[in-house]
Enzyme design. Structure first.
Site, short mmCIF file in Angstrom:
data_model
loop_
_atom_site.label_atom_id
_atom_site.label_comp_id
_atom_site.label_asym_id
_atom_site.label_seq_id
_atom_site.Cartn_x
_atom_site.Cartn_y
_atom_site.Cartn_z
N GLU A 1 -6.48 -15.26 8.80
CA GLU A 1 -7.55 -15.74 9.68
C GLU A 1 -8.86 -15.73 8.90
O GLU A 1 -9.26 -14.70 8.38
CB GLU A 1 -7.68 -14.81 10.90
CG GLU A 1 -8.72 -15.29 11.88
CD GLU A 1 -9.04 -14.28 12.99
OE1 GLU A 1 -9.16 -13.07 12.69
OE2 GLU A 1 -9.19 -14.69 14.14
N GLU B 1 -7.21 -7.62 22.23
CA GLU B 1 -7.29 -9.08 22.09
C GLU B 1 -7.77 -9.33 20.67
O GLU B 1 -8.93 -9.06 20.34
CB GLU B 1 -8.24 -9.66 23.15
CG GLU B 1 -8.03 -11.14 23.37
CD GLU B 1 -8.87 -11.99 22.44
OE1 GLU B 1 -8.33 -12.42 21.38
OE2 GLU B 1 -10.04 -12.21 22.73
N LYS C 1 -19.10 -0.30 23.72
CA LYS C 1 -19.60 -0.16 22.34
C LYS C 1 -19.68 -1.57 21.76
O LYS C 1 -18.69 -2.14 21.32
CB LYS C 1 -18.61 0.70 21.52
CG LYS C 1 -19.21 1.52 20.40
CD LYS C 1 -19.84 0.76 19.28
CE LYS C 1 -18.85 0.19 18.30
NZ LYS C 1 -19.51 -0.76 17.35
N CYS D 1 -12.00 -16.61 18.26
CA CYS D 1 -10.63 -16.18 17.96
C CYS D 1 -9.60 -17.24 18.34
O CYS D 1 -8.55 -17.33 17.71
CB CYS D 1 -10.32 -14.87 18.65
SG CYS D 1 -10.64 -14.90 20.42
O1 TXE Z 1 -14.53 -6.71 13.24
P1 TXE Z 1 -13.90 -5.39 13.80
P2 TXE Z 1 -15.73 -6.94 12.22
C1 TXE Z 1 -12.56 -10.89 12.58
C2 TXE Z 1 -13.32 -11.80 11.64
C3 TXE Z 1 -14.24 -10.89 10.90
C4 TXE Z 1 -13.42 -9.62 10.82
C5 TXE Z 1 -14.21 -8.36 10.67
O2 TXE Z 1 -12.40 -12.39 10.77
O3 TXE Z 1 -14.57 -11.34 9.60
O4 TXE Z 1 -12.73 -9.59 12.06
O5 TXE Z 1 -15.27 -8.32 11.62
C6 TXE Z 1 -15.70 -1.80 16.21
N1 TXE Z 1 -12.60 2.27 15.91
N2 TXE Z 1 -13.07 -10.92 13.94
O6 TXE Z 1 -15.75 -5.93 11.14
O7 TXE Z 1 -13.75 -4.37 12.73
C7 TXE Z 1 -16.86 -2.52 15.58
O8 TXE Z 1 -17.96 -1.66 15.44
C8 TXE Z 1 -13.27 1.78 16.96
C9 TXE Z 1 -12.21 -11.51 14.92
O9 TXE Z 1 -16.95 -7.09 13.03
O10 TXE Z 1 -12.69 -5.79 14.51
C10 TXE Z 1 -17.06 -3.67 16.55
O11 TXE Z 1 -17.75 -3.21 17.71
N3 TXE Z 1 -14.07 0.70 16.88
C11 TXE Z 1 -12.62 -11.17 16.31
C12 TXE Z 1 -15.64 -4.04 16.94
O12 TXE Z 1 -14.87 -2.86 16.69
C13 TXE Z 1 -14.19 0.09 15.69
C14 TXE Z 1 -14.08 -11.14 16.58
C15 TXE Z 1 -15.05 -5.20 16.17
O13 TXE Z 1 -15.01 -4.86 14.81
C16 TXE Z 1 -13.52 0.57 14.55
C17 TXE Z 1 -14.83 -10.53 15.51
C18 TXE Z 1 -12.70 1.71 14.69
N4 TXE Z 1 -12.00 2.21 13.68
C19 TXE Z 1 -14.32 -10.48 14.24
N5 TXE Z 1 -13.85 -0.23 13.50
C20 TXE Z 1 -11.87 -11.86 17.44
N6 TXE Z 1 -10.56 -11.82 17.41
O14 TXE Z 1 -12.44 -12.36 18.39
C21 TXE Z 1 -14.68 -1.18 13.96
N7 TXE Z 1 -14.90 -0.99 15.29
#
Ligand code: TXE
Length: 495
Positions: A399, A269, A194, A303
């Site tokens: 973060e 992660e 996904k 990250c």
């Molecule tokens: O991340 P999410 P988002 C951080 C960064 C960013 C914040 C939010 O600070 O501003 O996270 O970004 C899926 N059940 N990082 O909203 O929510 C979602 O569709 C299952 C750090 O994009 O973590 C996407 O495919 N899946 C990070 C994935 O999870 C769910 C990299 C990531 O979404 C879900 C990116 C749920 N309940 C953002 N909710 C890193 N550590 O590398 C969301 N998703």
């Protein structure tokens, strides 16, 4: 300006009506809502993808389940290895197309898309291919008493866990998607990926290339959609493990949901608030280019990138002056122009989040340099250097995942360690010094899954990666990932 031309195959791909990728082909459900994929440099909609329903997720999970049972778990490790290598060949052959898709949907500089994301995707796929033939158990001599001359022996085997859900974020969709695919396929698992709703396209293309590589249909499936689609996936009884990369808050929710689903396996992660410590002997001119590059790669949306910079007080003023000058000189603009070294943030919600942190810093007079949002089209903000006076400052705690670094001086190594570890996160850290006796004393004291010396943000397939504390559960790469994708079965024999 030297903007690259968009390839015809990219234009054709964008113009398609994208469905999910299930059982080896595109699957469009006309009733599903559509999600716009926005180019963050131009704010134009470049394509739409489906917001996957529970029914589509069920089809994808069923396809992965059947392929696991009937095909993928039955072929030899050598064949799995060959097919993953063939996929790597095809990523190489289609590198420009994949890089352009990443640049158009994530705002990643084309040079980074080509030389980091796509290049690393190939290297990682080949690493996972090589692991397929090296999955081992062990033999054990039990100590059971022998009453009538009988003997005992025992051994362990690692068996694939089944269907994996790979939930992928938007910052490095292709590469992180390939990490999950490579981990699953090398261990004999099948997968439903996904991708993020912001950057879905490159993973859809990767799934098509997998069919061309001879990976049987149903082994790799992709369902597109928002977080809800990910939730359907975790709830599917056919999914045996969830591998997630993303934010801490979503990671914790996913972990809880996985536990409620009969202790579904989960590896996470998550984020970081990574520290870089510059000791007193550091030569600022020497380290600055490497530190700045590692910090601001993909606009700091990494990250593992450093966000908290600790500088020995004797070097603090020099660091601030020289780092400010470097930041002010970074050419910013279209990510399709190879002469730029700084592009847009990847999506609007993230742009708003980063601006929120910059406004906080501006209100308190903490911005040393940069940090302005650029007027006009696209999600551009200038890279920022921010001073903090103590570790309780929100900019030092949360973060931001953006192009802002907070800097603070330190007096001695004891206070340095206390401040570095004063964080809920524990993903990565770096120490910059040639005083190796100090460095070796610091390494065991730092709460982080990865510690780099005179470098930062470098990932290698042979070196395990993952977080301590709230930065995650489990390790990726090396052979460390194998335990997470397999069940350990013990066999005891009496003879
Ligand atoms: O991340 P999410 P988002 C951080 C960064 C960013 C914040 C939010 O600070 O501003 O996270 O970004 C899926 N059940 N990082 O909203 O929510 C979602 O569709 C299952 C750090 O994009 O973590 C996407 O495919 N899946 C990070 C994935 O999870 C769910 C990299 C990531 O979404 C879900 C990116 C749920 N309940 C953002 N909710 C890193 N550590 O590398 C969301 N998703």
């Amino acid at each position: 300006m030297s903007k690259i031309e968009i390839l015809n195959e990219v234009k054709t791909f964008l113009a398609r009506k994208h469905g999910h990728f299930i059982a080896g082909k595109s699957y469009v459900d006309e009733h599903e809502a559509r999600i716009d994929i926005i180019n963050p440099a131009t704010e134009e909609c470049i394509a739409t993808v489906a917001d996957g329903s529970e029914a589509s997720v069920a089809l994808a999970a069923q396809s992965a389940h059947e392929s696991f049972k009937n095909v993928w778990s039955k072929i030899t490790p050598y064949e799995r290895s060959l097919k993953l290598n063939k996929l790597a060949d095809l990523v190489e052959a289609n590198a420009d197309e994949l890089a352009q898709l990443e640049t158009l949907s994530a705002g990643k500089l084309i040079t980074i898309a080509q030389h980091l994301e796509v290049a690393q995707t190939i290297i990682f796929l080949r690493h996972f291919a090589s692991c397929a033939t090296k999955i081992e158990g062990k033999t054990i001599q039990p100590s059971l008493p022998s009453m009538q001359g009988e003997q005992y022996t025992a051994f362990t085997v690692r068996q694939p866990i089944g269907v994996v859900a790979g939930i992928v974020p938007w910052n490095f969709s292709l590469m992180i998607g390939a990490w999950k695919i490579g981990s699953a396929l090398s261990t004999g698992c099948t997968i439903v990926v996904k991708p993020s709703e912001f950057t879905t396209l490159s993973v859809l293309r990767l799934a098509e290339l997998a069919i061309e590589a001879g990976i049987p249909e149903g082994v790799i499936n992709v369902v597109t959609g928002l977080g809800k689609t990910g939730q359907y996936l975790i709830d599917s009884p056919l999914i045996k493990k969830v591998s997630f990369t993303g934010s801490v808050s979503t990671g914790i929710r996913i972990g809880q949901q996985a536990m409620q689903n009969d202790l579904k396996r989960v590896s996470l992660e998550l984020g970081g608030k990574n520290a870089a410590a510059l000791l007193s002997d550091v030569n600022i001119d020497e380290i600055l280019p490497v530190l700045i590059q590692s910090t601001f790669v993909h606009q700091g949306q990494v990250c593992a990138a450093p966000e908290r910079i600790f500088v020995h007080q004797s070097k603090y003023d020099e660091f601030v002056a020289k780092a400010s000058a470097v930041l002010a000189s970074m050419p910013m603009g279209s990510p399709l122009d190879a002469s730029n070294v700084f592009g847009p943030l990847s999506n609007k919600p993230h742009y708003e989040k980063v601006k929120h942190y910059l406004n906080l810093a501006r209100e308190k007079g903490q911005i040393i340099s940069g940090g302005e949002a650029v007027e006009g089209t696209g999600y551009f903000v200038k890279p920022a250097l921010i001073k903090v006076d103590d570790c309780k400052d929100p900019l030092f705690i949360e973060e931001t995942f953006g192009p802002l670094i907070s800097v603070i001086p330190f007096e001695d190594e004891d206070s340095l360690v206390t401040m570095m570890n004063d964080s809920r996160f524990g993903l990565a850290a770096s120490v910059w010094s040639n005083d190796m006796s100090k460095v070796f004393r610091l390494i065991p004291q730092i709460d982080a899954g990865s510690v780099w010396i005179n470098m930062h943000t470098f990932l290698d397939p042979a070196v395990p990666f993952g977080g301590m504390k709230a930065s995650g559960i489990g390790r990726e790469f090396s052979d460390a990932y194998i335990d997470d994708y397999t069940e350990l079965k013990s066999v005891m024999i009496r003879f």
